[in-house]
Design a protein around this motif. Structure first.
Motif, PDB file in Angstrom:
ATOM      1  N   ASP A  56      37.069 -34.532  39.168  1.00 50.24           N
ATOM      2  CA  ASP A  56      36.185 -35.653  38.723  1.00 50.24           C
ATOM      3  C   ASP A  56      35.304 -36.136  39.570  1.00 50.24           C
ATOM      4  N   ARG A  57      35.847 -36.002  41.053  1.00 54.36           N
ATOM      5  CA  ARG A  57      35.177 -36.815  42.120  1.00 54.36           C
ATOM      6  C   ARG A  57      34.679 -35.818  43.145  1.00 54.36           C
ATOM      7  N   SER A  58      35.013 -34.403  43.156  1.00 52.63           N
ATOM      8  CA  SER A  58      34.534 -33.567  44.035  1.00 52.63           C
ATOM      9  C   SER A  58      32.975 -33.410  43.714  1.00 52.63           C
ATOM     10  N   ARG A  59      32.175 -33.369  45.065  1.00 48.93           N
ATOM     11  CA  ARG A  59      30.969 -33.029  44.733  1.00 48.93           C
ATOM     12  C   ARG A  59      30.476 -32.064  45.782  1.00 48.93           C
ATOM     13  N   ALA A  60      29.524 -30.902  45.523  1.00 46.61           N
ATOM     14  CA  ALA A  60      28.950 -30.060  46.552  1.00 46.61           C
ATOM     15  C   ALA A  60      28.242 -30.830  47.409  1.00 46.61           C
ATOM     16  N   GLU A  61      27.351 -31.834  47.207  1.00 50.62           N
ATOM     17  CA  GLU A  61      26.831 -32.657  48.449  1.00 50.62           C
ATOM     18  C   GLU A  61      27.846 -33.225  49.407  1.00 50.62           C
ATOM     19  N   TYR A  62      29.059 -33.776  49.086  1.00 50.83           N
ATOM     20  CA  TYR A  62      30.009 -34.280  49.990  1.00 50.83           C
ATOM     21  C   TYR A  62      30.463 -33.133  50.631  1.00 50.83           C
ATOM     22  N   ALA A  63      30.818 -31.842  50.314  1.00 50.93           N
ATOM     23  CA  ALA A  63      31.236 -30.982  51.041  1.00 50.93           C
ATOM     24  C   ALA A  63      30.252 -30.379  52.038  1.00 50.93           C
ATOM     25  N   GLU A  64      28.974 -30.437  51.679  1.00 46.84           N
ATOM     26  CA  GLU A  64      27.942 -29.976  52.661  1.00 46.84           C
ATOM     27  C   GLU A  64      27.877 -30.951  53.703  1.00 46.84           C
ATOM     28  N   ALA A  65      27.739 -32.258  53.133  1.00 44.70           N
ATOM     29  CA  ALA A  65      27.736 -33.460  54.423  1.00 44.70           C
ATOM     30  C   ALA A  65      28.865 -33.530  55.405  1.00 44.70           C
ATOM     31  N   ALA A  66      30.169 -33.155  54.593  1.00 46.95           N
ATOM     32  CA  ALA A  66      31.370 -32.913  55.718  1.00 46.95           C
ATOM     33  C   ALA A  66      31.042 -32.003  56.628  1.00 46.95           C
ATOM     34  N   LEU A  67      30.602 -30.762  56.290  1.00 44.58           N
ATOM     35  CA  LEU A  67      30.359 -29.836  57.270  1.00 44.58           C
ATOM     36  C   LEU A  67      29.230 -30.360  58.406  1.00 44.58           C
ATOM     37  N   ALA A  68      28.298 -30.895  57.916  1.00 47.13           N
ATOM     38  CA  ALA A  68      27.280 -31.290  58.725  1.00 47.13           C
ATOM     39  C   ALA A  68      27.563 -32.564  59.645  1.00 47.13           C
ATOM     40  N   ASP A  69      28.260 -33.320  58.991  1.00 52.52           N
ATOM     41  CA  ASP A  69      28.487 -34.351  59.956  1.00 52.52           C
ATOM     42  C   ASP A  69      29.804 -34.206  60.987  1.00 52.52           C
ATOM     43  N   LEU A  70      30.576 -33.162  60.555  1.00 52.70           N
ATOM     44  CA  LEU A  70      31.453 -32.677  61.891  1.00 52.70           C
ATOM     45  C   LEU A  70      30.881 -31.979  62.798  1.00 52.70           C
ATOM     46  N   ARG A  71      29.973 -31.075  62.386  1.00 49.80           N
ATOM     47  CA  ARG A  71      29.056 -30.295  63.448  1.00 49.80           C
ATOM     48  C   ARG A  71      28.380 -31.335  64.374  1.00 49.80           C
ATOM     49  N   TRP A  72      27.834 -32.314  63.808  1.00 44.65           N
ATOM     50  CA  TRP A  72      26.955 -33.252  64.377  1.00 44.65           C
ATOM     51  C   TRP A  72      28.074 -33.802  65.454  1.00 44.65           C
TER      52      TRP A  72
END
Length: 304
Positions: A56-72
């Motif tokens: 219900d709550r998982s979103r592809a955009e959140y997954a992509e953001a997590a990868l990008a934010d942790l790399r940042w």
């Protein structure tokens, strides 16, 4: 996927396991930074695993953001959904066959039983305070189960488990029967010796939900075993989950990893940070011009 791979391999293997149900906040950042640093200091392998079982709550955009934010923030990993590796797939939503295999092994061993109780039923049946109110909450936390559907004992170590449930969970909850009174102890790498009593600090817990989704406990144990994780770094709100997962590991014949639980980040009222704290998401702090170093070192609330 090999259920026995948990006993093979050598060297340090850690993991980052974000849930893509919202943007990561500074509490996540600090815990993941600790996991990353411990893996790199050990000269080990770091695995990125996306824990996206919440349909219900998982979103592809959140997954992509997590990868990008942790790399940042300067973190990298050796295996994951964006870099590949021998332990994939690296999204839990793609690992259903493994979870079903583990469920079957637990059922065949007589460790689990079907349960028709809903959360509403439990709330009505249990008058004691919520068990998560004291020592932290986890994704599957609930009041100590009152035993409504618990099978009767047949003999020493044997229970009357229904044999007509078929080869799949089939639309009902399944619970792990805890050994009442057993003391579950472990030496946490950060918080020291921990002690929980099965049937007191936690009761029979969910391993499979009626909506067809494995519980956090089952999925986490299955993934950590098959990915050969040697140390789990996560927040202190999951201490009680570790006690449950030790019981699952014992039932399945898996080797326990080591555990390192980080202190929780809190807001100015002392409440644990959650994804509802949008102003403290890494994404928002990046937008406001904060550096990664500042995010990791800032004290609430003056520096934010």
């Amino acid at each position: 996927m090999n259920l026995h791979s948990s006993t093979s391999g050598s060297g340090y293997r850690g993991r980052l396991a974000p849930s893509p149900t919202g943007y990561l906040h500074i509490g996540h950042a600090r815990t993941f930074a600790t996991a990353w640093r411990r893996a790199r200091d050990a000269g080990g392998v770091l695995v990125m695993r996306m824990e996206d079982l919440d349909r219900d709550r998982s979103r592809a955009e959140y997954a992509e953001a997590a990868l990008a934010d942790l790399r940042w923030m300067g973190m990298d990993w050796d295996e994951g959904p964006d870099v590949g590796g021998a332990s994939g797939p690296y999204a839990q939503s793609e690992r259903g066959d493994l979870y079903l295999e583990v469920w079957k092994k637990l059922r065949e061993g007589g460790f689990i039983y079907p349960c028709r109780c809903s959360r509403k039923d439990l709330a009505a049946a249990v008058s004691a305070p919520h068990e998560g109110a004291g020592r932290g909450q986890d994704p599957d936390d609930e009041p100590v189960y009152p035993g409504t559907c618990r099978p009767l004992r047949k003999g020493e170590g044997e229970f009357e488990i229904s044999s007509d449930t078929g080869e799949e969970p089939r639309g009902m909850n399944w619970r792990f029967r805890v050994p009442d009174g057993d003391v579950v102890e472990f030496d946490d790498g950060n918080l020291g010796q921990q002690r929980f009593v099965a049937g007191v600090d936690f009761g029979d817990f969910l391993v499979w939900r009626r909506d067809g989704v494995p519980s956090y406990q089952l999925a986490c144990v299955a993934d950590d075993a098959t990915m050969r994780i040697t140390e789990v770094v996560r927040g202190a709100d999951l201490l009680k989950s570790t006690a449950r997962q030790k019981l699952l590991n014992r039932a399945l014949g898996f080797t326990d990893p080591k555990w390192f639980h980080c202190e929780l980040s809190t807001d100015e009222q002392g409440r644990r940070l959650a994804k509802r704290h949008d102003a403290l998401s890494i994404r928002e702090l990046r937008r406001r011009g904060m550096s990664a170093a500042a995010v990791l070192s800032a004290e609430w609330p003056s520096a934010l």
